[in-house]
Design a protein around this motif. Structure first.
Motif, PDB file in Angstrom:
ATOM      1  N   GLU A 180      -1.842 -13.285  51.339  1.00  0.00           N
ATOM      2  CA  GLU A 180      -0.709 -12.959  50.465  1.00  0.00           C
ATOM      3  C   GLU A 180      -0.327 -14.199  49.666  1.00  0.00           C
ATOM      4  N   ASP A 181      -0.251 -14.072  48.332  1.00  0.00           N
ATOM      5  CA  ASP A 181       0.024 -15.262  47.521  1.00  0.00           C
ATOM      6  C   ASP A 181       1.510 -15.520  47.280  1.00  0.00           C
ATOM      7  N   SER A 188      -4.634 -17.310  49.280  1.00  0.00           N
ATOM      8  CA  SER A 188      -5.573 -16.822  48.274  1.00  0.00           C
ATOM      9  C   SER A 188      -6.780 -16.177  48.935  1.00  0.00           C
ATOM     10  N   LEU A 195      -3.632 -10.275  44.274  1.00  0.00           N
ATOM     11  CA  LEU A 195      -3.770 -11.715  44.483  1.00  0.00           C
ATOM     12  C   LEU A 195      -4.167 -12.398  43.174  1.00  0.00           C
ATOM     13  N   ASP A 214      -8.915 -10.891  43.487  1.00  0.00           N
ATOM     14  CA  ASP A 214      -7.897  -9.948  43.957  1.00  0.00           C
ATOM     15  C   ASP A 214      -8.326  -9.302  45.275  1.00  0.00           C
TER      16      ASP A 214
END
Length: 227
Positions: free
Chosen positions: A8-9, A33, A57, A61
């Protein structure tokens, strides 16, 4: 203790998930990332029980991360984290083989419930036998027993029953059965599902009452509170 990796960014969401999972008794590791997660995946893959993967992301992604995991032969269950307005991404992720998705914003109780449900399903799916109430399924030999007595099922009936048991206590629609058990491209009517369920109930005898009709929706399988 189940080990969960979180990709999770958003730092605040990442920390919320980590704290929530740790307070729920899980081992939690966070990555900001897809690149960071994939770099450590080969060394960590044997320890990971579940992956929480944000779709949106930066850089690689979540969908691309998932594709790369599949290309590496990963069978680790994945729950996608999605924004509420990205329905197409949810559908794409589930079609690719993800186990579930959680829409943001989400509550901590929902997060824990979804994680526990996915872990239960995947643990059942990898078991050699499925047991609930008076029903036992020997998956390796494709045998079914009720109160110790063998039950003869067709291929489709066996697959329907396995789908029921793996999703115990979850309401399943007729369309879900058509997509899972029958070829999605065929024009089979939902009445076909009802007929197969009727036959399956009859063959299961005492365990047939585990399959309950949910009016206007479909069916739910539950061995709980059945006399």
């Amino acid at each position: 203790m189940a080990c969960i990796h979180i990709v999770e960014d958003d730092a605040s969401i990442r920390e919320l998930i980590r704290v929530t999972l740790q307070s729920g008794g899980f081992e939690a590791h966070v990555f900001e990332s897809g690149e960071d997660f994939l770099a450590g995946y080969p060394a960590n893959k044997e320890k990971i029980d579940l992956i929480l993967l944000d779709i949106m992301l930066l850089g690689i992604d979540g969908l691309e991360v998932f594709r790369r995991l599949q290309n590496m032969g990963s069978s680790i269950p994945v729950i996608f984290l999605t924004a509420k307005n990205t329905e197409i991404d949810k559908v794409t992720g589930l079609d690719m083989g993800a186990d579930d998705y959680i829409a943001k914003p989400f509550g901590v109780l929902e997060l824990i419930a979804r994680v526990n449900a996915t872990l239960r399903r995947t643990q059942k799916a990898h078991a050699a036998d499925l047991k609930t109430g008076v029903l036992k399924m020997d998956l390796s030999r494709r045998k079914v027993y009720v109160n110790g007595k063998a039950v003869d099922l067709t291929y489709k009936e066996f697959e329907m029953l396995r789908y029921f048991v793996l999703n115990e206590e979850i309401v399943l629609t007729r369309d879900q059965f058509l997509n899972k058990i029958w070829d999605v491209e065929t024009d089979i009517e939902t009445r076909t599902v009802d007929m197969h369920v009727k036959t399956l109930r009859a063959k299961l005898g005492a365990a047939g009452k585990y399959i309950k009709t949910v009016r206007s929706v479909g069916y739910v399988f539950s061995a709980a509170e059945v006399e």
